[in-house]
Design an enzyme around this catalytic site. Structure first.
Site, PDB file in Angstrom:
ATOM      1  N   ASP E 390      -1.229   3.061   5.290  1.00  0.00           N
ATOM      2  CA  ASP E 390      -2.258   4.404   5.443  1.00  0.00           C
ATOM      3  C   ASP E 390      -1.526   5.529   6.084  1.00  0.00           C
ATOM      4  OD1 ASP E 390      -4.236   2.596   4.407  1.00  0.00           O
ATOM      5  OD2 ASP E 390      -4.910   2.069   6.323  1.00  0.00           O
TER       6      ASP E 390
HETATM    7  N1  NAP Z   1      -4.015   2.068  15.808  1.00  0.00           N
HETATM    8  C1  NAP Z   1      -5.147   1.626  15.975  1.00  0.00           C
HETATM    9  O1  NAP Z   1      -5.619   1.440  17.232  1.00  0.00           O
HETATM   10  C2  NAP Z   1      -5.818   1.081  14.950  1.00  0.00           C
HETATM   11  C3  NAP Z   1      -6.989  -0.146  15.223  1.00  0.00           C
HETATM   12  C4  NAP Z   1      -7.629  -0.481  14.057  1.00  0.00           C
HETATM   13  C5  NAP Z   1      -7.567  -0.192  12.634  1.00  0.00           C
HETATM   14  N2  NAP Z   1      -6.230   0.837  12.541  1.00  0.00           N
HETATM   15  C6  NAP Z   1      -5.945   1.098  11.144  1.00  0.00           C
HETATM   16  O2  NAP Z   1      -4.939   0.358  10.664  1.00  0.00           O
HETATM   17  C7  NAP Z   1      -4.155   1.236   9.709  1.00  0.00           C
HETATM   18  C8  NAP Z   1      -2.806   1.044  10.267  1.00  0.00           C
HETATM   19  O3  NAP Z   1      -1.879   1.759   9.385  1.00  0.00           O
HETATM   20  P1  NAP Z   1      -0.450   1.022   9.002  1.00  0.00           P
HETATM   21  O4  NAP Z   1       0.195   1.791   7.982  1.00  0.00           O
HETATM   22  O5  NAP Z   1       0.240   0.556  10.131  1.00  0.00           O
HETATM   23  O6  NAP Z   1      -1.180  -0.302   8.451  1.00  0.00           O
HETATM   24  P2  NAP Z   1      -1.961  -0.495   7.174  1.00  0.00           P
HETATM   25  O7  NAP Z   1      -2.296   0.492   6.361  1.00  0.00           O
HETATM   26  O8  NAP Z   1      -2.881  -1.346   7.370  1.00  0.00           O
HETATM   27  O9  NAP Z   1      -0.840  -1.248   6.315  1.00  0.00           O
HETATM   28  C9  NAP Z   1      -0.106  -2.526   6.487  1.00  0.00           C
HETATM   29  C10 NAP Z   1       0.574  -2.816   5.272  1.00  0.00           C
HETATM   30  O10 NAP Z   1       1.328  -3.911   5.848  1.00  0.00           O
HETATM   31  C11 NAP Z   1       1.738  -4.778   4.740  1.00  0.00           C
HETATM   32  N3  NAP Z   1       1.960  -6.049   5.295  1.00  0.00           N
HETATM   33  C12 NAP Z   1       1.273  -6.835   5.858  1.00  0.00           C
HETATM   34  N4  NAP Z   1       1.631  -7.983   6.272  1.00  0.00           N
HETATM   35  C13 NAP Z   1       3.143  -7.857   5.983  1.00  0.00           C
HETATM   36  C14 NAP Z   1       4.330  -8.596   6.034  1.00  0.00           C
HETATM   37  N5  NAP Z   1       4.350  -9.932   6.503  1.00  0.00           N
HETATM   38  N6  NAP Z   1       5.551  -7.846   5.493  1.00  0.00           N
HETATM   39  C15 NAP Z   1       5.625  -6.996   4.897  1.00  0.00           C
HETATM   40  N7  NAP Z   1       4.528  -6.232   4.890  1.00  0.00           N
HETATM   41  C16 NAP Z   1       3.154  -6.615   5.314  1.00  0.00           C
HETATM   42  C17 NAP Z   1       0.301  -4.633   3.925  1.00  0.00           C
HETATM   43  O11 NAP Z   1       0.839  -4.806   2.652  1.00  0.00           O
HETATM   44  P3  NAP Z   1       0.849  -6.165   1.555  1.00  0.00           P
HETATM   45  O12 NAP Z   1      -0.288  -6.695   1.871  1.00  0.00           O
HETATM   46  O13 NAP Z   1       1.007  -5.582   0.442  1.00  0.00           O
HETATM   47  O14 NAP Z   1       2.158  -6.971   2.439  1.00  0.00           O
HETATM   48  C18 NAP Z   1      -0.295  -3.548   4.270  1.00  0.00           C
HETATM   49  O15 NAP Z   1      -0.460  -2.653   3.152  1.00  0.00           O
HETATM   50  C19 NAP Z   1      -4.724   2.616   9.773  1.00  0.00           C
HETATM   51  O16 NAP Z   1      -5.546   2.735   8.746  1.00  0.00           O
HETATM   52  C20 NAP Z   1      -5.694   2.466  11.266  1.00  0.00           C
HETATM   53  O17 NAP Z   1      -6.471   3.430  11.057  1.00  0.00           O
HETATM   54  C21 NAP Z   1      -5.519   1.474  13.600  1.00  0.00           C
END
Ligand code: NAP
Ligand code: NAP
Ligand code: NAD
Ligand code: NAD
Lengths: 462, 98, 361, 361, 462, 98
Positions: E390
């Site tokens: 994201d």
């Molecule tokens: N920071 C905060 O406080 C907080 C709290 C709650 C939610 N969030 C939300 O979480 C999101 C964070 O964004 P982000 O870019 O860090 O993460 P993300 O958008 O959730 O994406 C994480 C990506 O990591 C990949 N992944 C998972 N396990 C993996 C592995 N073992 N090896 C390689 N890839 C892996 C997944 O794709 P695959 O499944 O294809 O591997 C997934 O697309 C935001 O939408 C944010 O709003 C943030």
């Protein structure tokens, strides 16, 4: 050139290529099985092409192949898993004697046809016979020792080294005579060469202990390649030359690798009669420091099945904890048993090592205390002492006058092999000499600990 | 000229041989040794060529030739089969690990 | 702090008969029954306890009135602070008590296992950071958050002995930027071995006793040091001072004007407060606030983690006894030809036998 | 907590005129002058301040008596706790105040920057561990020392939301063995992503609202959970509970008998204490001791790191205003077709406009 | 064989060995300079040995060598550092034309002596001339483009591909005719081959953009090796064959490596006329996902001078932080500029990435925020997105209907190359598609992030 | 037979060529290319042999031969020198880094 001949030669080229690929593939776990298949295909091709040549005595050939093939197949199928190395020795010996016979036969043909050979053909015959003969009896002795049909102890008699050297000189002298155009009675010389080579093979291997046999077999395997190569020159056959040279060269490399993994030099293996002379020799080298390079240390580490890391203040200074943990993970992933022995006073504050190892994410369960690890130290293959000094100082156990006498230490000197990673021979905090560095099973890996470990890691990756 | 060519071929092969293997995992030491031992059985080609139809009259030639063929065949056939068995164990062990 | 059952069991196994004062382990949640299970007897009357004992183990110095209760030739092992408690030492000698002072154990590799100063200092170092973090108005680690980046706090550790090093390690763990300073020549490397930064101040020649303790600075050197530190202090959110000089008053390293230049809300932990304090204005067992800067002067920091403090002190005592136990004679060997015993035995057979102590008089 | 000058400067740059109540930043050591330097005016009289403002920013709900002071159509942004403060909401609506509730900001990726619940919870998670470590009678990390090995403490975190995760991270940093549990299906992975262990308890189907909040468990599930946790609690030195159900009373996860089975000297931090508490016997802003186990019920944990709490809350407010600022009209756009605004706007133009709130009635 | 001849041949063998060592040593930074020396020694030996052969026209030879050597030496000394690649192109072209001339001369000799050649000699002549000619003009064009004497833009005309193919077919046809014993007028055919080969060289390189010239030169270098090899067959000279084959083979490998480092395929380089057709082609591949293997990614990473890591929740899940930091250290040690861009909402709690990166000991100073890094994103060579989704979704910038529209992201799509390390095409927390994965400069490195990074690290170590 | 031998030699050389380089740091791409370009100037040996004393009467032969020698010499001499200069820069840069 006739078309058949052309095709045969092309087949030989392809066969040579298949051998090259085969050996290469045998060198990596993923492709090894296929590699063996590829090389066997090359062999089939070479044999078929040769048979296509025409003018051969096919009945005898068929008979020979069937008999030999059957024996080989049955032996290979029947042999117990544990007896495989000795079976390889046996097979290898047969390859050697075959080369000897090919050389002999070729000479016999020229002799019986009365057509004298050029030295360019006589020299290869000499080499094929000599090396083939040594390979044969040498392999037989190795087989005997491994299968315990012979005593696996090194067999030594006084003046043996000298005698062997003399014999070698003699046979080379005979060989030179054999190649000289002016000298007659070559058949007798050849038979003498056959005889001496067979004796030499026995004498060369007899004084080596059973534990070193794998290295010996590998070396003899390289020899049988060289013998085949010589045979190739005898009959001017390229596929023999190529395949023989490949085996000869790669066999030497493999032998060197195996020696390194045993933390030995080839000379040491071949000439020390180690098993028997070990004790006295050990005492002799006391007081000597054995440095080792990361490259060489790799081979030993790679072959270890149980590894103990012993971190000390030097690991902290070098900030090597991450590298250490990585090496640990690599070893664990390869199935090695890895532990970290933390001495209570290692470092410069209580829990110094814990802080660093925790930072590097070493599992708490992999940490052991001296009391836990010392009783099983004898079964540790390799101990990596990473910038620790006082806490592994055997003076605490051995030297009643030492200021640290009586302190419980990590008794790394009782492991099979100890690598000590430090930058120099300087002492640690307590300012006392460390006899560990002079022990026979210790190897000093000099340099900054992080650099050394990173080097080791690099060896594991490719 | 021919000998020189063969020498050239020898040298190049030796180069290749030295380059071929560099870091072999210790578990593969024995299989690799065994596999290249089977290759050294290539001397069978020499053995075959020793059994010239033209030499059929000479029992010595036949004796030497047949002995060479038998020994070389043992080396080749036994060598490949035993290597294959070793590697079979090896792969089995690795899949057991998983 | 108190003896723990596991250590008692070890002593019993060694062949000693152990008596414990009733209620000893109350504050570390160890019941009398637990001691009894470990093989100790429980005695209600302290006077009787002391009167019958060959060896008395305790944490602090004996109160003056109890000294009379000892048997002649009894051995007393505890902290004594002999450099400052001269009178007490004389009294112990007069009572023919053989007193072993835990702080006099030499800082050698072999003696580590009985070195209570080290083991307690290590805990104290940890506690100092936890305490400071709890009092600080910010968090220690860096956090890059959607509501802006929280920068890591700066921690400055003055004096990188055992306590200082543990403080450095703990603050590093929590994600702070850690800087440290010490005057011993070897300390820069020790600080860096924990991944922290060493503040470079050129003081000229500084020394280290053969025991490993720092040598007192000359007044000029001290002035130089203060100056060199001042800016680092001003930038720091937490300052932890551990500078001590064995047997002497601790040097004053942070003067009031430096405190005043610090950010309001910051915290100073003066770990040397019991031996006079490194910080001008710090007071034992109090939290003083100057210009918004809190100066924590808590004594006995290890006492804030009593479980572990007891565990390690008990181990130190047990290790000491085990080390010197003469199982044939069934008593503790007080042989002063042994380096460690020579170091820590203060009084024996009616006189003060300790060299360092006698030298200093 | 209070506005910080840096955020005020941003608002001023955006074109707003900012007035600050005198003395606002006292407890975070920010002077009125600092605000003035950032471009704010200082007003002494709160009534005047509120009466003149188009937008009022504050931390907590307005006291009832102040509601009358607002201009009609004024916007009020703060925490409101609207599910529990129904009366207040009605009053605000009646006063024609457009009230934005910070806790109602949706938990979407885009809204993160104004999500005060997250930013405060994160700080709270950190504080909870520091607090617990300070109160605990042991140290957290493992130390192999000459005086024996100090085993790492066990920390158990119940509820791995934002606060829980930060608590896990902080405890891990300090070297503790950390285990955690949560009922949201995605949380096992989140816990493991911090290197901690997830406690496996099979509760059958559990849910998660589209907002990401946990769905309340059935009584049977809750019973199962309690049982599954009990042993982990008994082994733990620190238990931190963060389990909350958005807008509802927090579930009681640790009953008294579990507390009694814990080791004396251990610590429980009940972070849900303000919404009813996860621990039986915890009391708001008190430290209760049951059988030697300390239960910390401190409310407003982020308030213990006021500097950073203020920084992030001020950023959240500023980000919210910046996001919705209609620079042409020179006012905040309260367009409820926007998902975020629809989520957080509670009252507008005389009525309660929030769907979630209206649904729950 | 005469002794001189024997010695000459032995010299050739040694020279061949020196070439082998030389090339091998050229491949590693530490030994490269010595490698060049070793190979030049080999060359000297080969030349001297050839001169020793006798019966040559030494005056002309001396003249030729002096003139050529002087020109070469002066050119090599004078050339500006920046102009070296084009100088290499020029030299390479001369090597090609020399092979062409050798082939031609050999044919001319047989023609003038009236002694017809066997196809086994004609075929190598054909190949030497054809490949030598292509190498010559191709290299000249490459030189022209690099030195900007020619427009460095690709020059295309309609139907060019077809025309080239046709020409190739024709010249091969002529070549076959040339080799046939029955066909007369071979000299004319040869001249036609010379002509067409020169034209082909120009046409093949003209459509390629200046930026791709290094790859083209490397390929042409391999060609000139092949031409030399063919010339070797023409005159039955082994050292030519060996050296030519070595250069031909290793040149191909080098070309492949260079293509990989540019993240291109060889076909793409040779036939796309990329510089001009790029735009439209870019649009065409939109909607396509480009996976990449760690092996291939290595070459790109290795050549990068500025690398940005963008960790996300996936890094945490994979617990890849230690591996990431290690890769970072390796790159830093090689002089690459390495930074870590932490997005505020990356992970599942505020500061999630900070905790992990701090644990892995990433320096605080290497951490950057989106606002700092976005303005300079254009100069980042490689962005490694490690399990982030994201927070790097360009929809936040481009797609007004996206639920995250307006959120500041890390604009990795603006870096030269982006590697996205994740396990699948699944979306992240916000549950929305990510157009980044379909961008032309994106490469998906599928698999667990830790495994992928470890793989990459392994590539760096050997 | 001779051609077959040469073919054998060719094949082995190609094998070696493929094995020789595997992972070349990108900074070495150009020097390596340049260095092996110099080696491809080995065709100078062919050029020399083209200038047979026996052909001295044929101006065509001399022309082709001399041209070949000149071009090949440029390639060889220029190639080695320019490579050496490149590598000199390279090593300098590396020691600058320290
Ligand atoms: N920071 C905060 O406080 C907080 C709290 C709650 C939610 N969030 C939300 O979480 C999101 C964070 O964004 P982000 O870019 O860090 O993460 P993300 O958008 O959730 O994406 C994480 C990506 O990591 C990949 N992944 C998972 N396990 C993996 C592995 N073992 N090896 C390689 N890839 C892996 C997944 O794709 P695959 O499944 O294809 O591997 C997934 O697309 C935001 O939408 C944010 O709003 C943030
Ligand atoms: N634990 C505590 O609380 C504490 C406190 C104070 C003192 N001590 C004392 O410290 C000692 C600890 O024992 P130890 O075995 O951990 O350490 P040590 O005996 O002090 O030895 C450390 C060794 O590390 C080597 N070293 C230093 N930097 C290095 C680097 N960058 N790379 C590789 N090697 C490096 C040094 O050898 P080179 O110089 O040759 O590299 C040195 O011999 C004990 O004597 C203990 O009593 C302990
Ligand atoms: N042999 C062992 O295993 C062992 C065990 C523990 C400690 N030691 C050694 O004992 C010594 C003392 O350690 P400690 O922690 O008990 O020391 P301490 O408590 O006496 O003093 C704390 C620190 O303050 C420092 N200090 C003194 N004056 C200072 C000043 N003006 N400014 C800044 N710092 C100042 C000292 O150098 C010391 O590092 C150290 O050298 C340590 O390495 C050895
Ligand atoms: N989009 C974003 O960027 C973003 C930002 C912050 C939070 N969120 C999401 O919002 C959600 C709520 O986070 P929060 O920290 O505010 O939650 P919260 O404070 O409402 O609750 C804390 C935790 O307690 C858990 N819980 C509830 N009942 C429980 C029980 N019986 N036992 C154990 N645990 C129980 C919940 O699952 C939650 O994880 C999470 O899903 C989080 O990922 C999203």
């Amino acid at each position: 050139m006739s078309t058949t001949q052309l095709i045969i030669e092309l087949c030989y080229i392809v066969a040579a290529g298949l051998f090259i690929f085969g050996i290469k593939m045998l060198g990596s776990a993923k492709t090894a099985k296929r590699g063996n298949l590829v090389s066997s295909l090359g062999m089939l091709l070479a044999v078929v092409a040769t048979l296509a040549k025409g003018g051969l005595d096919y009945r005898w050939i068929a008979g020979g192949i069937i008999v030999g093939g059957l024996i080989g197949a049955v032996a290979a199928k029947r042999v117990a898993m544990t007896a495989m190395p000795e079976m390889v020795a046996l097979f290898n010996g047969f390859g050697g004697i075959a080369s000897l016979l090919v050389g002999w036969a070729e000479y016999h043909r020229s002799w019986s046809s009365g057509f004298p050979l050029h030295w360019g053909s006589l020299l290869p015959i000499f080499l094929a016979v000599l090396i083939g003969g040594i390979t044969f009896t040498g392999s037989m002795v190795a087989y005997g020792k491994l299968s315990e049909k012979l005593s696996s102890k090194p067999l030594l008699f006084p003046g043996q080294g000298l005698f062997n050297a003399l014999l070698l000189v003699i046979v080379i002298g005979i060989g030179i005579a054999y190649c000289m155009p002016t000298i007659e009675a070559k058949y007798a010389l050849l038979l003498a060469i056959v005889g001496i080579s067979l004796v030499l093979g026995v004498l060369a291997v007899i004084p080596i202990g059973g534990g070193d046999m794998p290295v010996v077999i590998s070396l003899l395997n390289s020899y049988s390649g060289i013998a085949a190569c010589a045979a190739g020159f005898v009959i001017s056959n390229k596929v023999l030359i190529v395949a023989g040279a490949l085996v000869g060269a790669s066999g030497l490399i493999l032998t060197a690798i195996m020696c390194k993994a045993m933390n030995r030099s080839l000379t040491n293996v071949l000439f020390s009669g180690f098993g028997s002379a070990g004790g006295s020799q050990g005492a002799a080298v006391e007081g000597e420091v054995n440095p080792i390079s990361a490259d060489d240390a790799y081979y030993i580490l790679e072959a270890a099945s149980s590894v103990l890391f012993v971190p000390g203040y030097g690991m902290a200074v070098a900030q090597a904890q991450h590298a250490v943990r990585e090496l640990g993970s690599i070893l664990t992933a390869r199935g090695t048993d890895v532990r970290y022995a933390v001495h209570p006073v290692a470092g410069r504050m209580p829990g110094h090592m814990n802080v660093l190892l925790a930072e590097a994410n070493v599992d708490y369960d992999q940490l052991v205390e001296p009391d836990d690890v010392n009783p099983t130290m004898g079964s540790v293959d390799v101990c990596l002492v990473i910038g620790a000094n006082d806490v592994v100082n055997p003076a605490a156990r051995e030297d009643t006058t030492s200021p640290i006498y009586g302190m419980p230490i990590i008794e790394v000197d009782r492991a099979r092999t100890v690598f000590v990673l430090k930058r120099s021979m300087r002492s640690g905090f307590a300012g006392i000499e460390n006899p560990l560095f002079f022990k026979e099973n210790s190897r000093m890996l000099f340099g900054d600990a992080k650099t050394s470990i990173t080097h080791l890691i690099e060896q594991f990756k490719d | 000229m021919d000998t020189i060519n063969l020498l050239f071929i020898l040298i190049l092969s030796v180069f290749i041989g030295f380059e071929l293997i560099s870091k072999v995992p210790s578990t593969l030491h024995t299989p690799l040794m065994s596999g290249s031992n089977a290759i050294s059985g290539i001397t069978i080609v020499g053995a075959l060529l020793a059994l010239h139809a033209g030499d059929a009259h000479d029992p010595w030639m036949i004796g030497l030739g047949v002995a060479a063929v038998i020994f070389a065949s043992i080396n080749v056939v036994g060598g490949y089969l035993v290597t294959d068995r070793m590697l079979g164990m090896f792969i089995q062990k690795r899949s057991d690990d998983k | 702090m108190a003896m723990i059952p596991a250590s008692i069991a070890k002593l019993v196994k060694l062949g000693l008969e152990v008596q414990v004062e009733a209620g000893l382990g109350r504050h570390i949640h160890v019941t009398d029954d637990a001691y009894r299970d470990a093989g100790a007897g429980i005695t209600l009357d302290r006077r009787q306890l002391i009167g019958e004992a060959d060896i008395v183990l305790r944490v602090r110095r004996p109160p003056d009135d109890e000294i009379a209760w000892f048997r002649q030739g009894a051995i007393h092992i505890s902290y004594l602070d002999p450099f400052n408690e001269k009178e007490l030492v004389q009294r112990l000698a007069a009572a023919h008590v053989s007193a072993i002072s835990m702080e006099m154990i030499p800082r050698t590799t072999l003696a580590q296992k009985m070195d209570a100063l080290s083991s307690q200092a290590s805990l104290a170092g940890y506690v100092s950071v936890i305490l400071a973090a709890e009092r600080l108005n910010r968090v220690l680690p860096m956090m890059m958050t959607p509501a802006g980046t929280i920068t890591p706090s700066n921690v400055f550790v003055l004096g990188a002995g055992v306590a200082g090093l543990q403080a450095i390690a703990t603050a590093k763990r929590l994600g702070a930027r850690v800087t440290a300073f010490d005057i011993r020549p070897s300390s820069a490397m020790e600080v860096e071995s924990l991944g922290a930064k060493f503040l470079k101040i050129d003081l000229g020649e500084t020394g280290q006793t053969k025991e490993g303790y720092a040598v007192e600075l000359s007044p000029e050197q001290l002035a130089k040091q203060r100056e060199g530190q001042a800016r680092q202090c001003a930038q720091s959110d937490i300052v932890i001072t551990t500078a001590q000089l064995f047997g002497r008053k601790a040097p004053v390293l942070i003067t009031r004007d430096v405190v005043e230049r610090m950010k309001p809300g910051s915290v100073i932990v003066d770990m040397a407060v019991e031996s006079g304090g490194n910080v001008e204005g710090s007071r034992l067992d109090e939290e003083v606030e100057i210009n918004g800067v809190r100066i924590l002067g808590h004594g006995n920091l290890p006492g804030r983690v009593p479980d572990h403090a007891s565990q390690v002190y008990a181990s130190n005592l047990t290790n000491l006894i085990t080390h010197f136990w003469d199982s044939e004679a069934g008593r503790l060997s007080l042989d002063t030809s042994d380096e460690i015993m020579r170091g820590c035995l203060v009084t024996h057979a009616g006189s003060i036998v300790n060299e360092r102590l006698n030298m200093r008089k």
